[in-house]
Design a protein around this motif. Structure first.
Motif: not given
Lengths: 320, 224
Positions: A103, A238-240, A242-243, A258-259, A261
């Motif tokens: 990722e 990693a996408a998880v 990012a928030p 983020g991730g 994308k």
């Protein structure tokens, strides 16, 4: 706000039969599951697994790719590297392990290519034991092949891994040599050209923290970027995760990749500005195909689940 | 004395480190203490390795169920340890990086650790899909809000999100799915995350003060 980009299903000249067949099979299966859900029948988890397998493997096998356009949060990182004066020093932190690598590794690769193409100098560092091996692998795969003129110690240097988590950052923010007396090959930092005039992390021009765990990008922001006189920090996570980084954007973080994308957007921006990298692998863009189809399949299953839930009347059941 | 000495050390070091942040000449003190911490942390590696061997060698000795996995663990441990310590096959000399390309350590990392860990993580995709199917049900108002937010974020992270809502005029572009996803991340998510962070920050300050002042003593094995 975000321009519409078409899917490149037919990008390679004409009708791509394998892709269409794959999509028909997945779509047909979905239709069958929809009919089952309308009869209030639940889906066995093994069927979910089969569809996820198909959704992930078909785009990988038949190279279903999508065009990406960098969003402002990604573009902020790209433009910072693009507009810094040549020979700026960028610290690249490899705070991840092989599990997270698929990722976040594409982000690290893209940023390294971009920075070296802009003739910046790179300092590699890792707070994760597994990061050093990934860092050395990346350096040996990218730099000698694509930037043969770049020299270790002058254009880039690897400091390797250091145990101590946030403690390491706490020291290097005021004195790098105290924590890293030598580079990864045992060469004293005083003999390495890239460190001329660098006493602490406050003397570098930017930090690109790639990771997703702890210690990781968040710690780089809190302990290095937020220190008085600290360098600007950009993160690739990693996408998880990012928030969790959004509260720091844009004042404490230049931008967030983020991730997959985020990686794909950066790669897209890089290819747009540097066509010389068109021949290089772009795993971020390549993996957007599987991610997109997997998301669509998951969304479809969420709809099926709710259909079966309501049509079956289970929403009326009394819960504790 | 068994209680007073650790309490005094905690009070002294804690106070010193806080003061060192605000008085520049004492800045070095903070760095030195961090280095002391690093030296102590090195012993954790011995402790970790020793504990791993103790657990798995005991399983082997007792021929406990699945003892075969322990053989793999112990052999893998010693193989990687030897490859790293003696830098077997390292193209440079003993001072070269343990992860230099071509070394046995790096070869094993690239061909064993990397694919195994990546595979384990990749399996998450299957379980997440299955869990989403079962968990994201609009059972009540809160679950429905969660479901809608998840749906928008999932769709917003794909090009389909824009394809489906590209017809929305620019003046209403905030309703396009990718922009809705950005709004969720930038507004409700941001507010929630910041609230949590501020809460954690205040909690850390409060707990640190309690430990430094000796009010919180559970770390000494005292439950009062």
């Amino acid at each position: 706000m975000i321009p519409f980009e078409p899917i490149r299903l037919f990008a390679f000249g004409g009708f791509n039969v394998p892709i269409v067949i794959s999509l028909l099979i997945i779509g047909g299966g979905m239709l069958w599951l929809l009919i089952r859900s309308l009869k209030a029948k639940e889906v066995d988890r093994r069927i979910v697994f089969v569809f996820i397998f198909a959704a992930v493997s078909a785009p990988l096998l038949f190279e279903i790719t999508f065009d990406e356009t960098a969003t402002p949060i990604v573009k902020g990182v790209f433009e910072k590297i693009e507009n810094m004066p040549e020979r700026s020093r960028i610290v690249i932190a490899f705070d991840f392990d092989p599990a997270m690598a698929p990722e976040v590794q594409p982000m690290a690769n893209a940023v390294i290519r971009h920075a070296l193409a802009k003739n910046h100098r790179l300092i590699f560092i890792s707070l994760w034991a597994t990061g050093q091996a990934l860092m050395d692998k990346t350096i040996s795969e990218i730099i000698p092949a694509e930037f043969p003129q770049k020299q270790d110690g002058i254009d880039y240097v690897s400091l390797g891994y250091k145990a101590g988590n946030e403690g390491v950052l706490n020291v290097i923010v005021s004195n790098v040599k105290k924590m890293f007396p030598t580079d990864v090959n045992g060469v004293p930092l005083t003999d390495i050209a890239i460190f001329n005039g660098v006493r602490s992390m406050k003397d570098v021009d930017m930090v690109m923290a790639v990771g997703g765990g702890k210690p990781g990008p968040k710690e780089w922001v809190l302990f290095v970027g937020d220190a008085p006189g600290g360098p600007p920090v950009a993160v690739g996570v990693a996408a998880v995760v990012a928030p969790q980084m959004y509260p720091y954007y844009p004042k404490q973080v230049l931008g967030i990749l983020g991730g997959i994308k985020g990686a794909a957007e950066y790669e897209s921006e890089l290819l747009h500005n540097y066509p010389r990298f068109a021949e290089q692998d772009t795993p971020g863009l390549r993996m957007m195909g599987p991610q997109t189809l997997a998301h669509v399949v998951i969304m479809a299953f969420i709809i099926f689940g709710n259909l079966a839930f309501f049509i079956g009347g289970r929403h009326k059941e009394k819960r504790l | 004395m068994r209680r007073q000495v650790p309490l005094f050390i905690t009070f002294f070091v804690g106070t010193l480190l806080i003061v060192s942040v605000f008085i520049p000449p004492m800045e070095n003190l903070g760095e030195d203490f961090t280095l002391f911490f690093d030296i102590i942390a090195v012993f954790a590696f011995f402790l970790g390795g020793g504990n791993l061997l103790r657990v798995h060698l005991t399983k082997l000795y007792r021929k406990s169920p699945d003892w075969g996995f322990s053989v793999v663990t112990v052999v893998g441990f010693f193989l990687m340890l030897a490859a790293g310590l003696f830098k077997i096959g390292n193209p440079g000399d003993i001072s070269a990086s343990v992860t230099a390309e071509g070394s046995m350590f790096q070869t094993m990392f690239n061909n064993v650790v990397l694919p195994l860990q990546s595979t384990m993580y990749a399996l998450l995709a299957f379980f997440i899909a299955s869990a989403s199917y079962r968990a994201f049900r609009a059972k009540n108002r809160e679950a429905t809000i969660l479901l809608v937010a998840a749906f928008i974020i999932l769709l917003g992270r794909t090009p389909f999100g824009m394809m489906l809502t590209a017809w929305i005029p620019d003046s209403w572009s905030v309703l396009q799915v990718p922009n809705l996803a950005i709004w969720i991340m930038n507004s409700p998510n941001l507010a929630g995350q910041r609230a949590i962070l501020i809460g954690i920050g205040l909690g850390v300050v409060s707990m640190s003060l309690r430990i430094i002042l000796g009010i919180e003593r559970t770390y000494l094995g005292d439950d009062r």
